[in-house]
Design an enzyme around this catalytic site. Structure first.
Site, PDB file in Angstrom:
ATOM      1  CG  HIS A   1      15.078  22.347  22.356  1.00  0.00           C
ATOM      2  ND1 HIS A   1      16.200  22.470  22.172  1.00  0.00           N
ATOM      3  CD2 HIS A   1      15.144  20.361  22.031  1.00  0.00           C
ATOM      4  CE1 HIS A   1      17.121  21.665  22.971  1.00  0.00           C
ATOM      5  NE2 HIS A   1      16.838  20.330  22.891  1.00  0.00           N
TER       6      HIS A   1
ATOM      7  CB  THR B   1      -0.675  16.719  25.885  1.00  0.00           C
ATOM      8  OG1 THR B   1      -0.731  17.910  26.092  1.00  0.00           O
ATOM      9  CG2 THR B   1      -1.433  16.096  25.045  1.00  0.00           C
TER      10      THR B   1
ATOM     11  CE  LYS C   1     -12.059  -0.793  32.813  1.00  0.00           C
ATOM     12  NZ  LYS C   1     -11.859  -1.530  32.430  1.00  0.00           N
TER      13      LYS C   1
END
Length: 201
Positions: free
Chosen positions: A123, A178, A196
Site C-alpha cells: 500500500h 532491509t 559477526k
C-alpha cells in the site's frame, strides 16, 4: 515408534502421488521449472508475471512436511511484470513470496519455515494516496530483492523490498531485513543488525 514409521511411509507415498500433481499445478500456472523440482505438500500460486525454478529446487508446503513452519503453506504471488527466479538446489519451507518487480534467489539457498519475502509495500506510504478519494494503489513503492548463493535465512524471517543479501550470509530466525547485507556475515534482529562473521571452514 511403529506408528511414527507407518505415518512416515504414508507421507512418503503421498508425496510420490502429489509431486506429479504439483508439477501439473506449476505448469498450468505458467511456472518454468526443471524436471527434478520436488514439492512436498500443496503449493499455492498466483502468477501474472514470470516464475523460474532451477534444478533440484525443493519446496515444502505442508505443516506435516516441516512442523516448525506451523500451519502455513508455500505461496508464490507474482504480479504482472514481476520476475521471480529461484536457483539450483535451493530449499524453501512454507515460505510466502510476493513479487511485483523482481526477486532473484540464488543457488544452494535455504529459506526457513514461515519466512516471508516481499519486494513491495503493498500500500502507499503517503496517507494521501492510501485512503480516501485520492487513494491510488499505483503510488505503492516496490524495489528488487537479491539473495545471493549459499545464503541461509532462518525461520520466520521477513525480507523487505530493496534488500540485498551477499553470498553465504546468514539471517537469524525472526529477523526483519532491509538494505544491504555483505557476504559472509551473520545478521539478526528487528531491524536486522550485524552480529559477526560467518565461521570459516
Amino acid at each position: 515408534m511403529l506408528w511414527l514409521r507407518i505415518k512416515r511411509k504414508i507421507r512418503m507415498s503421498a508425496n510420490i502421488i502429489m509431486n506429479p500433481v504439483n508439477k501439473f499445478c506449476l505448469s498450468i500456472n505458467g511456472v518454468q521449472f526443471e524436471s527434478d523440482v520436488n514439492v512436498i505438500g500443496k503449493i499455492w500460486i498466483y502468477n501474472e508475471g514470470t516464475i523460474k525454478l532451477g534444478h533440484n529446487v525443493k519446496i515444502r508446503s505442508a505443516e506435516w512436511s516441516n512442523p516448525i513452519g506451523g500451519g502455513t503453506k508455500t505461496q508464490f504471488q507474482v504480479m504482472r511484470s514481476g520476475y521471480l527466479e529461484i536457483g539450483d538446489y535451493t530449499g524453501l519451507s512454507n515460505v510466502a513470496i510476493t513479487c511485483v518487480e523482481s526477486i532473484m534467489i540464488g543457488s544452494n539457498v535455504l529459506i526457513g519455515a514461515g519466512s516471508k519475502i516481499y519486494d513491495t509495500d503493498f500500500h502507499p506510504l503517503n496517507p494521501m494516496f492510501r485512503y480516501g478519494e485520492a487513494s491510488d494503489i499505483e503510488q505503492t513503492k516496490h524495489k528488487a530483492i537479491v539473495v545471493e548463493d549459499g545464503v541461509f535465512i532462518g525461520a520466520n524471517a521477513t525480507i523487505l523490498k530493496g534488500t540485498y543479501i551477499g553470498k553465504n550470509s546468514i539471517i537469524g530466525a525472526g529477523s526483519v531485513v532491509t538494505g544491504n547485507i555483505p557476504a559472509n556475515e551473520i545478521w539478526g534482529g528487528n531491524p536486522a543488525k550485524y552480529i559477526k562473521q560467518v565461521p570459516k571452514v
